[in-house]
Design a protein around this motif. Structure first.
Motif, PDB file in Angstrom:
ATOM      1  N   ASN A  76     -18.053 -23.239  -0.700  1.00 40.13           N
ATOM      2  CA  ASN A  76     -18.125 -21.962  -0.931  1.00 40.13           C
ATOM      3  C   ASN A  76     -19.686 -21.541  -0.811  1.00 40.13           C
ATOM      4  O   ASN A  76     -19.883 -20.391  -0.096  1.00 40.13           O
ATOM      5  CB  ASN A  76     -17.920 -21.669  -2.413  1.00 40.13           C
ATOM      6  N   GLN A  77     -20.446 -22.242  -1.007  1.00 36.21           N
ATOM      7  CA  GLN A  77     -21.934 -21.790  -0.908  1.00 36.21           C
ATOM      8  C   GLN A  77     -22.304 -21.686   0.693  1.00 36.21           C
ATOM      9  O   GLN A  77     -22.981 -21.132   1.113  1.00 36.21           O
ATOM     10  CB  GLN A  77     -22.874 -22.844  -1.817  1.00 36.21           C
ATOM     11  N   PHE A  78     -21.756 -23.123   1.128  1.00 36.45           N
ATOM     12  CA  PHE A  78     -21.871 -23.167   2.850  1.00 36.45           C
ATOM     13  C   PHE A  78     -21.447 -21.684   3.559  1.00 36.45           C
ATOM     14  O   PHE A  78     -22.236 -21.245   4.136  1.00 36.45           O
ATOM     15  CB  PHE A  78     -21.357 -24.274   3.058  1.00 36.45           C
ATOM     16  N   LYS A  79     -20.319 -21.480   3.034  1.00 38.13           N
ATOM     17  CA  LYS A  79     -19.601 -20.294   3.692  1.00 38.13           C
ATOM     18  C   LYS A  79     -20.361 -18.965   3.571  1.00 38.13           C
ATOM     19  O   LYS A  79     -20.489 -18.350   4.244  1.00 38.13           O
ATOM     20  CB  LYS A  79     -18.100 -20.185   3.673  1.00 38.13           C
ATOM     21  N   LYS A  80     -20.979 -19.023   2.309  1.00 33.75           N
ATOM     22  CA  LYS A  80     -21.546 -17.697   1.745  1.00 33.75           C
ATOM     23  C   LYS A  80     -23.004 -17.576   2.462  1.00 33.75           C
ATOM     24  O   LYS A  80     -23.197 -16.541   3.024  1.00 33.75           O
ATOM     25  CB  LYS A  80     -21.858 -17.818   0.178  1.00 33.75           C
ATOM     26  N   ILE A  81     -23.501 -18.733   2.933  1.00 37.65           N
ATOM     27  CA  ILE A  81     -24.751 -18.460   3.621  1.00 37.65           C
ATOM     28  C   ILE A  81     -24.593 -18.665   5.008  1.00 37.65           C
ATOM     29  O   ILE A  81     -25.477 -17.880   5.482  1.00 37.65           O
ATOM     30  CB  ILE A  81     -25.828 -19.777   3.343  1.00 37.65           C
ATOM     31  N   THR A  82     -23.749 -19.373   5.573  1.00 30.80           N
ATOM     32  CA  THR A  82     -23.609 -19.436   6.937  1.00 30.80           C
ATOM     33  C   THR A  82     -22.590 -18.747   7.565  1.00 30.80           C
ATOM     34  O   THR A  82     -22.572 -18.431   8.898  1.00 30.80           O
ATOM     35  CB  THR A  82     -23.541 -20.879   7.644  1.00 30.80           C
ATOM     36  N   GLY A  83     -21.472 -18.305   6.874  1.00 33.08           N
ATOM     37  CA  GLY A  83     -20.473 -17.415   7.506  1.00 33.08           C
ATOM     38  C   GLY A  83     -19.522 -18.314   7.911  1.00 33.08           C
ATOM     39  O   GLY A  83     -18.519 -18.011   8.406  1.00 33.08           O
TER      40      GLY A  83
END
Length: 186
Positions: A159-166
């Motif tokens: 979730n954090q990865f997707k929030k930061i990188t898209g």
């Protein structure tokens, strides 16, 4: 005497600083990321020339205490996330506070005021960069990466990865494979 150097965040930067110091005949006892301990105080002329030489490589000497402290916080976080084998098992706030001998609230407020982001967000950004690096190495799976970087779960990391990188971590890995495939077609 300690000299603090802004943007000195890699081993390559250390080599640049070492070369600049040797060129000016400035002797040092320790050379770490963001800080150099010299045997004697450089003359104002040496200091000016050193700063000028460092600027050519994207580095610069720091003079004011707030900038030095902010740079020490950044360097500590970068060393902790990118260059240590294991992240500390304590809260990052406690770790930073203990290492720098300052109250975390003071450091946090100062960092936010100067950088425009919180220390926590800075840590998250660097953890995600480390995740990208580990995904590209392809030596650890996502569960192992989340464990290594002290995420509470793989879902939290994703979730954090997707929030930061898209992107999702798996899509990020597929992009790497696709790029490699394109290179092989040449």
């Amino acid at each position: 005497m300690k000299l603090y150097i802004k943007y000195m965040v890699s081993l390559r930067c250390k080599l640049v600083v070492k070369e600049a110091l040797e060129k000016l005949g400035i002797h040092y006892t320790a050379l770490d990321l963001g800080v150099v301990e010299t045997t004697e105080s450089p003359t104002p002329e040496q200091r000016s020339t050193l700063n000028e030489n460092l600027r050519y490589s994207g580095l610069e000497l720091l003079d004011d205490k707030k900038s030095i402290l902010i740079d020490r916080v950044k360097t500590l976080i970068i060393e902790m996330i990118h260059y240590s084998d294991e992240l500390p098992n304590v809260n990052y706030s406690n770790y930073i506070s203990e290492k720098l001998h300052y109250d975390y609230t003071y450091l946090s407020n100062l960092f936010s005021e100067v950088k425009g982001i919180t220390i926590q967000h800075f840590i998250i950004l660097h953890k995600i960069e480390r995740v990208k690096e580990l995904l590209l190495y392809d030596e650890l799976n996502l569960t192992e990466i989340s464990y290594k970087l002290h995420y509470s779960s793989t879902a939290h990391l994703s979730n954090q990865f997707k929030k930061i990188t898209g992107l999702t971590p798996s899509f990020f890995k597929k992009l790497k494979a696709k790029r490699m495939g394109n290179l092989e077609d040449l």
